[in-house]
Design a protein around this motif. Structure first.
Motif, PDB file in Angstrom:
ATOM      1  N   TYR A   1       0.517  -1.210   0.027  1.00 27.36           N
ATOM      2  CA  TYR A   1      -0.184  -0.191   0.155  1.00 27.36           C
ATOM      3  C   TYR A   1       0.667   1.090   0.018  1.00 27.36           C
ATOM      4  O   TYR A   1       0.126   2.246  -1.174  1.00 27.36           O
ATOM      5  CB  TYR A   1      -0.704   0.138   1.471  1.00 27.36           C
ATOM      6  N   ALA A   2       1.927   1.421   1.157  1.00 26.81           N
ATOM      7  CA  ALA A   2       2.573   2.495   0.554  1.00 26.81           C
ATOM      8  C   ALA A   2       3.333   2.543  -0.209  1.00 26.81           C
ATOM      9  O   ALA A   2       3.786   3.835  -0.512  1.00 26.81           O
ATOM     10  CB  ALA A   2       3.357   2.021   1.978  1.00 26.81           C
ATOM     11  N   GLY A   3       3.895   1.863  -1.043  1.00 29.32           N
ATOM     12  CA  GLY A   3       4.915   1.987  -1.956  1.00 29.32           C
ATOM     13  C   GLY A   3       3.682   2.594  -3.507  1.00 29.32           C
ATOM     14  O   GLY A   3       4.267   2.848  -4.320  1.00 29.32           O
ATOM     15  N   LEU A   4       2.446   2.330  -2.821  1.00 30.36           N
ATOM     16  CA  LEU A   4       1.527   2.180  -4.672  1.00 30.36           C
ATOM     17  C   LEU A   4       0.953   3.529  -4.042  1.00 30.36           C
ATOM     18  O   LEU A   4       1.328   4.755  -5.408  1.00 30.36           O
ATOM     19  CB  LEU A   4      -0.016   0.939  -4.207  1.00 30.36           C
TER      20      LEU A   4
ATOM     21  N   ASP B   1      11.955  -4.018 -14.188  1.00 28.52           N
ATOM     22  CA  ASP B   1      13.654  -4.064 -13.345  1.00 28.52           C
ATOM     23  C   ASP B   1      13.386  -2.681 -12.028  1.00 28.52           C
ATOM     24  O   ASP B   1      14.176  -2.508 -10.986  1.00 28.52           O
ATOM     25  CB  ASP B   1      14.703  -3.728 -13.981  1.00 28.52           C
ATOM     26  N   GLY B   2      12.343  -2.118 -11.761  1.00 31.81           N
ATOM     27  CA  GLY B   2      12.155  -1.563 -10.508  1.00 31.81           C
ATOM     28  C   GLY B   2      12.245  -0.517 -11.294  1.00 31.81           C
ATOM     29  O   GLY B   2      11.930   0.516  -9.867  1.00 31.81           O
ATOM     30  N   SER B   3      12.927   0.263 -11.902  1.00 34.75           N
ATOM     31  CA  SER B   3      14.046   1.342 -11.849  1.00 34.75           C
ATOM     32  C   SER B   3      13.148   2.553 -11.775  1.00 34.75           C
ATOM     33  O   SER B   3      13.458   3.942 -11.446  1.00 34.75           O
ATOM     34  CB  SER B   3      14.764   1.419 -12.364  1.00 34.75           C
ATOM     35  N   PHE B   4      11.560   1.990 -12.712  1.00 39.13           N
ATOM     36  CA  PHE B   4      10.599   3.923 -12.099  1.00 39.13           C
ATOM     37  C   PHE B   4       9.898   4.230 -11.519  1.00 39.13           C
ATOM     38  O   PHE B   4       9.709   5.196 -11.451  1.00 39.13           O
ATOM     39  CB  PHE B   4       9.822   2.983 -14.339  1.00 39.13           C
TER      40      PHE B   4
ATOM     41  N   GLU C   1       9.117   7.766  -8.231  1.00 38.72           N
ATOM     42  CA  GLU C   1       8.912   8.257  -5.793  1.00 38.72           C
ATOM     43  C   GLU C   1       9.462   9.024  -5.800  1.00 38.72           C
ATOM     44  O   GLU C   1       9.325  10.541  -5.838  1.00 38.72           O
ATOM     45  CB  GLU C   1       9.746   7.633  -5.408  1.00 38.72           C
ATOM     46  N   SER C   2      11.022  10.005  -6.700  1.00 42.95           N
ATOM     47  CA  SER C   2      11.718  10.327  -6.184  1.00 42.95           C
ATOM     48  C   SER C   2      11.461  12.037  -7.379  1.00 42.95           C
ATOM     49  O   SER C   2      11.712  13.249  -6.914  1.00 42.95           O
ATOM     50  CB  SER C   2      12.786  10.889  -7.378  1.00 42.95           C
ATOM     51  N   ALA C   3      10.925  11.967  -8.829  1.00 41.38           N
ATOM     52  CA  ALA C   3       9.568  13.189  -9.113  1.00 41.38           C
ATOM     53  C   ALA C   3       8.936  13.553  -8.090  1.00 41.38           C
ATOM     54  O   ALA C   3       8.459  14.811  -8.819  1.00 41.38           O
ATOM     55  CB  ALA C   3       9.239  13.002 -10.374  1.00 41.38           C
ATOM     56  N   ARG C   4       8.246  12.733  -7.721  1.00 38.14           N
ATOM     57  CA  ARG C   4       7.107  12.963  -6.567  1.00 38.14           C
ATOM     58  C   ARG C   4       7.847  14.012  -5.372  1.00 38.14           C
ATOM     59  O   ARG C   4       7.160  15.022  -5.104  1.00 38.14           O
ATOM     60  CB  ARG C   4       5.990  12.170  -6.123  1.00 38.14           C
ATOM     61  N   LYS C   5       8.411  13.455  -5.175  1.00 45.02           N
ATOM     62  CA  LYS C   5       9.205  14.240  -3.517  1.00 45.02           C
ATOM     63  C   LYS C   5       9.418  15.757  -4.827  1.00 45.02           C
ATOM     64  O   LYS C   5       9.225  16.183  -3.400  1.00 45.02           O
ATOM     65  CB  LYS C   5      10.094  13.655  -2.918  1.00 45.02           C
TER      66      LYS C   5
END
Length: 237
Positions: free
Chosen positions: A79-82, A214-217, A222-226
């Motif tokens: 949930y937190a990841g989504l 590969d999960g990098s996206f 997350e980085s862009a949202r922060k």
């Protein structure tokens, strides 16, 4: 279509013409499954600067959701990841339940079900289901030529991009007989991918999809949202 014995399509099976396979891939051994890198024509070494931490590509795909890095993903971590990549509370809540309930038991290192529905990253390869793309092999490696096939077979409107209609056509084409769980899981996963990765024109790009594999996206989003949230906070001060 290829030449001689190397033909990849035949009029007697029209679907082989409608969905061509890649015949020229300009990187080393595209048929060889890669344990650590999601490799394609544009990225023969995988994602630049991405630390795979020694995880298989399938493990990398889910590692983002292991929020406390203990090797186990609980529903509240899913949930937190989504939420971290921008899904709303309702979709994140129900998706977390579906994902963990659907995948937990097969990844457990013991036979007794766990009512907390944890997903063990070390055994995530056991959660591979039918009616999928085949981009992950049964051990969680990344198969480059299978990834490239998605774009030669189903990307018809724009090269290396998929519309929602093409995406749904892809999930229908990948179905195998008597596999209702796989049918549902494949559509569910790709709809989430589309909602996350689509651009302003409603298309998902090859590079974004490779980053999901590969999960990098996830980390990029997350980085862009922060950064965006920080910029808004600074403006309000």
């Amino acid at each position: 279509m290829g030449d001689g014995a190397a033909k990849t399509a035949t009029p007697r099976a029209p679907v082989t013409i409608e969905r061509p396979v890649p015949t020229k891939l300009d990187f080393d051994r595209p048929y060889m499954a890669r344990a650590l890198e999601a490799v394609d024509s544009e990225h023969p070494e995988g994602t630049p600067g991405y630390d795979n931490k020694g995880y298989s590509v399938l493990q990398q795909h889910v590692h983002f959701f292991d929020r406390n890095h203990d090797g186990i993903i609980y529903p509240w971590e899913t949930y937190a990841g989504l939420r971290a990549v921008g899904f709303n509370m309702i979709l994140s809540f129900f998706s977390a339940i579906l994902i963990n309930v659907g995948l937990s038991y097969v990844t457990l290192p013991y036979w007794i079900p766990n009512p907390l529905f944890p997903i063990y990253i070390s055994k995530i390869h056991k959660a591979k289901h039918g009616s999928d793309t085949g981009v992950y092999d049964t051990e969680g490696r990344f198969v480059p030529n299978k990834f490239e096939e998605l774009w030669t077979k189903f990307s018809k409107t724009q090269p290396q991009k998929l519309t929602f209609k093409e995406l749904m056509g892809m999930t229908a084409a990948l179905r195998v007989s008597w596999d209702p769980f796989g049918w549902f899981a494949n559509k569910f996963e790709w709809i989430l991918t589309y909602l996350l990765a689509k651009d302003e024109e409603g298309l998902i790009h090859k590079e974004s999809v490779r980053g999901v594999f590969d999960g990098s996206f996830f980390y990029q989003v997350e980085s862009a949202r922060k950064k965006k949230a920080l910029a808004k906070w600074k403006l309000k001060k």
